[in-house]
Scaffold this motif. Sequence first.
Motif, PDB file in Angstrom:
ATOM      1  N   THR A  40       0.727  -1.432   0.078  1.00 46.01           N
ATOM      2  CA  THR A  40       0.238   0.006   0.430  1.00 46.01           C
ATOM      3  C   THR A  40       0.763   1.080   0.053  1.00 46.01           C
ATOM      4  O   THR A  40       0.609   1.571  -1.263  1.00 46.01           O
ATOM      5  CB  THR A  40      -0.775   0.181   1.011  1.00 46.01           C
ATOM      6  N   ILE A  41       1.638   1.359   0.960  1.00 47.33           N
ATOM      7  CA  ILE A  41       2.968   2.247   0.846  1.00 47.33           C
ATOM      8  C   ILE A  41       3.155   2.697  -0.827  1.00 47.33           C
ATOM      9  O   ILE A  41       4.047   3.757  -1.208  1.00 47.33           O
ATOM     10  CB  ILE A  41       3.601   2.478   1.995  1.00 47.33           C
ATOM     11  N   ASN A  42       4.292   1.831  -1.117  1.00 46.70           N
ATOM     12  CA  ASN A  42       4.783   1.132  -2.290  1.00 46.70           C
ATOM     13  C   ASN A  42       3.579   2.471  -3.329  1.00 46.70           C
ATOM     14  O   ASN A  42       4.453   2.784  -4.335  1.00 46.70           O
ATOM     15  CB  ASN A  42       5.534   0.429  -2.602  1.00 46.70           C
ATOM     16  N   GLU A  43       2.811   1.114  -3.435  1.00 48.74           N
ATOM     17  CA  GLU A  43       1.567   1.844  -4.679  1.00 48.74           C
ATOM     18  C   GLU A  43       1.365   3.854  -4.430  1.00 48.74           C
ATOM     19  O   GLU A  43       1.288   4.114  -5.196  1.00 48.74           O
ATOM     20  CB  GLU A  43       0.503   1.048  -4.268  1.00 48.74           C
ATOM     21  N   GLY A  44       1.393   3.680  -2.989  1.00 51.02           N
ATOM     22  CA  GLY A  44       0.633   5.501  -2.543  1.00 51.02           C
ATOM     23  C   GLY A  44       1.952   6.320  -3.545  1.00 51.02           C
ATOM     24  O   GLY A  44       2.463   7.269  -3.883  1.00 51.02           O
ATOM     25  N   ILE A  45       3.254   5.992  -2.557  1.00 55.22           N
ATOM     26  CA  ILE A  45       4.682   6.698  -3.765  1.00 55.22           C
ATOM     27  C   ILE A  45       4.351   6.390  -5.092  1.00 55.22           C
ATOM     28  O   ILE A  45       5.012   7.482  -5.932  1.00 55.22           O
ATOM     29  CB  ILE A  45       5.829   6.029  -3.203  1.00 55.22           C
ATOM     30  N   ASN A  46       4.418   5.024  -5.416  1.00 52.70           N
ATOM     31  CA  ASN A  46       4.085   5.355  -7.229  1.00 52.70           C
ATOM     32  C   ASN A  46       3.358   5.783  -7.565  1.00 52.70           C
ATOM     33  O   ASN A  46       3.399   6.826  -8.721  1.00 52.70           O
ATOM     34  CB  ASN A  46       4.459   3.887  -7.751  1.00 52.70           C
ATOM     35  N   GLU A  47       2.643   6.157  -7.368  1.00 56.49           N
ATOM     36  CA  GLU A  47       1.059   7.194  -7.609  1.00 56.49           C
ATOM     37  C   GLU A  47       1.723   8.456  -7.514  1.00 56.49           C
ATOM     38  O   GLU A  47       1.644   9.325  -8.178  1.00 56.49           O
ATOM     39  CB  GLU A  47      -0.084   7.390  -6.948  1.00 56.49           C
ATOM     40  N   LEU A  48       2.312   9.792  -6.734  1.00 53.58           N
ATOM     41  CA  LEU A  48       2.158  10.269  -6.529  1.00 53.58           C
ATOM     42  C   LEU A  48       3.881  10.794  -7.031  1.00 53.58           C
ATOM     43  O   LEU A  48       3.858  11.983  -8.479  1.00 53.58           O
ATOM     44  CB  LEU A  48       3.704  10.738  -4.809  1.00 53.58           C
ATOM     45  N   ALA A  49       4.786   9.518  -7.146  1.00 53.97           N
ATOM     46  CA  ALA A  49       5.768   9.850  -8.597  1.00 53.97           C
ATOM     47  C   ALA A  49       5.038  10.607  -9.590  1.00 53.97           C
ATOM     48  O   ALA A  49       5.945  10.273 -11.102  1.00 53.97           O
ATOM     49  CB  ALA A  49       6.831   8.612  -8.815  1.00 53.97           C
ATOM     50  N   LYS A  50       4.080   9.404 -10.578  1.00 57.60           N
ATOM     51  CA  LYS A  50       3.351   9.519 -11.605  1.00 57.60           C
ATOM     52  C   LYS A  50       2.654  10.819 -11.498  1.00 57.60           C
ATOM     53  O   LYS A  50       2.903  11.612 -12.590  1.00 57.60           O
ATOM     54  CB  LYS A  50       2.246   8.694 -11.598  1.00 57.60           C
ATOM     55  N   ILE A  51       2.106  11.738 -10.752  1.00 60.21           N
ATOM     56  CA  ILE A  51       1.597  13.098 -10.026  1.00 60.21           C
ATOM     57  C   ILE A  51       2.246  14.072 -10.196  1.00 60.21           C
ATOM     58  O   ILE A  51       1.788  15.722 -10.310  1.00 60.21           O
ATOM     59  CB  ILE A  51       0.334  13.235  -9.580  1.00 60.21           C
ATOM     60  N   VAL A  52       3.798  14.262  -9.433  1.00 60.62           N
ATOM     61  CA  VAL A  52       4.177  14.776  -8.888  1.00 60.62           C
ATOM     62  C   VAL A  52       5.773  15.174 -10.241  1.00 60.62           C
ATOM     63  O   VAL A  52       6.403  13.836 -10.488  1.00 60.62           O
ATOM     64  CB  VAL A  52       5.192  14.839  -7.246  1.00 60.62           C
ATOM     65  N   PRO A  53       5.711  16.049 -11.421  1.00 56.19           N
ATOM     66  CA  PRO A  53       7.058  16.626 -11.760  1.00 56.19           C
ATOM     67  C   PRO A  53       8.341  16.469 -10.933  1.00 56.19           C
ATOM     68  O   PRO A  53       8.343  16.493 -10.395  1.00 56.19           O
ATOM     69  CB  PRO A  53       6.726  17.882 -12.576  1.00 56.19           C
ATOM     70  N   GLY A  54       9.142  15.848 -11.939  1.00 56.47           N
ATOM     71  CA  GLY A  54      10.758  15.980 -11.065  1.00 56.47           C
ATOM     72  C   GLY A  54      11.139  14.898 -10.362  1.00 56.47           C
ATOM     73  O   GLY A  54      11.812  14.830  -9.844  1.00 56.47           O
ATOM     74  N   CYS A  55      10.284  13.769 -10.682  1.00 58.25           N
ATOM     75  CA  CYS A  55      10.837  12.859  -9.653  1.00 58.25           C
ATOM     76  C   CYS A  55      11.601  11.579 -10.439  1.00 58.25           C
ATOM     77  O   CYS A  55      12.205  11.737 -10.943  1.00 58.25           O
ATOM     78  CB  CYS A  55       9.347  11.958  -9.394  1.00 58.25           C
TER      79      CYS A  55
END
Length: 134
Positions: A54-69
Amino acid sequence: PPSGGGSASKPQVGSEEWHKVRRDNHKEGKESPMLQSENEVTYNIAVERRRRETINEGINELAKIVPGCEKNKGSILQRAVQFITQLKENESQNIEKWTLEKLLTEQAINELSSSVDKHRQECTRAWEEVEKWK
Protein backbone atom coordinates in the motif's frame (compact mmCIF):
# COMPACT_ATOMS: atom_id res chain seq x y z
CA PRO A 1 -3.24 -13.00 18.46
CA PRO A 2 -1.74 -15.01 21.34
CA SER A 3 -4.20 -17.22 23.17
CA GLY A 4 -4.72 -18.12 26.77
CA GLY A 5 -1.11 -18.48 28.03
CA GLY A 6 -1.35 -15.47 30.38
CA SER A 7 1.08 -12.58 30.58
CA ALA A 8 3.54 -14.32 32.93
CA SER A 9 5.56 -15.68 29.97
CA LYS A 10 5.85 -12.26 28.34
CA PRO A 11 8.61 -9.85 29.34
CA GLN A 12 7.70 -6.65 31.14
CA VAL A 13 6.75 -3.82 28.78
CA GLY A 14 9.69 -1.50 28.19
CA SER A 15 12.33 -3.96 29.43
CA GLU A 16 15.38 -4.89 27.37
CA GLU A 17 13.89 -8.36 26.72
CA TRP A 18 10.58 -6.79 25.64
CA HIS A 19 12.41 -4.57 23.09
CA LYS A 20 14.31 -7.63 21.77
CA VAL A 21 11.10 -9.63 21.36
CA ARG A 22 9.41 -6.66 19.72
CA ARG A 23 12.29 -6.27 17.23
CA ASP A 24 12.20 -10.00 16.49
CA ASN A 25 8.44 -9.83 15.86
CA HIS A 26 9.01 -7.34 13.08
CA LYS A 27 11.47 -9.54 11.19
CA GLU A 28 9.83 -11.51 8.38
CA GLY A 29 9.86 -15.27 8.66
CA LYS A 30 11.63 -15.40 12.01
CA GLU A 31 9.95 -17.33 14.79
CA SER A 32 9.38 -15.28 17.91
CA PRO A 33 8.56 -16.27 21.49
CA MET A 34 5.58 -13.88 21.48
CA LEU A 35 3.98 -15.55 18.45
CA GLN A 36 2.08 -18.70 19.33
CA SER A 37 1.77 -20.44 15.94
CA GLU A 38 3.05 -20.65 12.40
CA ASN A 39 -0.36 -19.38 11.20
CA GLU A 40 0.12 -16.20 13.21
CA VAL A 41 3.60 -15.74 11.74
CA THR A 42 2.20 -16.19 8.23
CA TYR A 43 -0.69 -13.84 8.98
CA ASN A 44 1.62 -11.14 10.37
CA ILE A 45 3.97 -11.44 7.40
CA ALA A 46 0.99 -11.05 5.03
CA VAL A 47 -0.30 -8.02 6.94
CA GLU A 48 3.12 -6.39 6.81
CA ARG A 49 3.50 -7.21 3.11
CA ARG A 50 0.10 -5.60 2.35
CA ARG A 51 1.10 -2.54 4.40
CA ARG A 52 4.34 -2.17 2.40
CA GLU A 53 2.50 -2.72 -0.90
CA THR A 54 0.00 0.00 0.00
CA ILE A 55 2.82 2.39 0.89
CA ASN A 56 4.71 1.56 -2.31
CA GLU A 57 1.58 2.01 -4.44
CA GLY A 58 1.03 5.43 -2.87
CA ILE A 59 4.62 6.45 -3.51
CA ASN A 60 4.36 5.24 -7.13
CA GLU A 61 1.15 7.26 -7.61
CA LEU A 62 2.93 10.34 -6.23
CA ALA A 63 5.80 9.78 -8.67
CA LYS A 64 3.31 9.78 -11.56
CA ILE A 65 1.68 13.11 -10.65
CA VAL A 66 4.62 15.04 -9.22
CA PRO A 67 6.95 16.44 -11.89
CA GLY A 68 10.71 15.90 -11.64
CA CYS A 69 10.67 12.76 -9.48
CA GLU A 70 13.59 10.38 -9.36
CA LYS A 71 13.18 6.64 -8.93
CA ASN A 72 14.00 6.24 -5.23
CA LYS A 73 11.26 6.50 -2.64
CA GLY A 74 12.95 9.11 -0.47
CA SER A 75 13.45 11.46 -3.42
CA ILE A 76 9.84 10.95 -4.53
CA LEU A 77 8.54 11.87 -1.07
CA GLN A 78 10.85 14.90 -0.78
CA ARG A 79 9.84 16.12 -4.23
CA ALA A 80 6.16 15.57 -3.40
CA VAL A 81 6.51 17.71 -0.27
CA GLN A 82 8.25 20.46 -2.28
CA PHE A 83 5.59 20.27 -4.99
CA ILE A 84 2.67 20.42 -2.53
CA THR A 85 4.31 23.33 -0.69
CA GLN A 86 4.72 25.18 -4.00
CA LEU A 87 1.10 24.47 -4.93
CA LYS A 88 -0.07 25.88 -1.59
CA GLU A 89 2.05 29.02 -2.09
CA ASN A 90 0.67 29.41 -5.63
CA GLU A 91 -2.86 28.97 -4.29
CA SER A 92 -2.32 31.72 -1.70
CA GLN A 93 -0.86 34.06 -4.33
CA ASN A 94 -3.73 33.32 -6.72
CA ILE A 95 -6.32 33.96 -4.00
CA GLU A 96 -4.71 37.34 -3.28
CA LYS A 97 -4.53 38.16 -6.99
CA TRP A 98 -8.12 37.09 -7.66
CA THR A 99 -9.40 38.98 -4.62
CA LEU A 100 -7.72 42.16 -5.85
CA GLU A 101 -8.99 41.60 -9.41
CA LYS A 102 -12.50 41.03 -8.07
CA LEU A 103 -12.39 44.27 -6.09
CA LEU A 104 -11.06 46.20 -9.11
CA THR A 105 -13.71 44.63 -11.36
CA GLU A 106 -16.49 45.50 -8.91
CA GLN A 107 -15.15 49.06 -8.72
CA ALA A 108 -15.06 49.32 -12.53
CA ILE A 109 -18.62 47.94 -12.77
CA ASN A 110 -19.83 50.50 -10.23
CA GLU A 111 -18.13 53.33 -12.13
CA LEU A 112 -19.58 52.13 -15.45
CA SER A 113 -23.06 51.77 -13.92
CA SER A 114 -22.80 55.27 -12.56
CA SER A 115 -21.65 56.55 -15.96
CA VAL A 116 -24.55 54.74 -17.69
CA ASP A 117 -27.02 56.31 -15.26
CA LYS A 118 -25.51 59.75 -15.90
CA HIS A 119 -25.72 59.29 -19.70
CA ARG A 120 -29.27 57.95 -19.41
CA GLN A 121 -30.27 61.10 -17.53
CA GLU A 122 -28.57 63.27 -20.17
CA CYS A 123 -30.41 61.39 -22.94
CA THR A 124 -33.71 61.81 -21.15
CA ARG A 125 -33.10 65.56 -20.78
CA ALA A 126 -32.04 65.80 -24.43
CA TRP A 127 -35.23 64.02 -25.58
CA GLU A 128 -37.28 66.31 -23.37
CA GLU A 129 -35.55 69.28 -25.02
CA VAL A 130 -36.26 67.83 -28.47
CA GLU A 131 -39.93 67.42 -27.54
CA LYS A 132 -40.08 71.11 -26.59
CA TRP A 133 -38.86 72.13 -30.05
CA LYS A 134 -41.39 70.04 -31.94
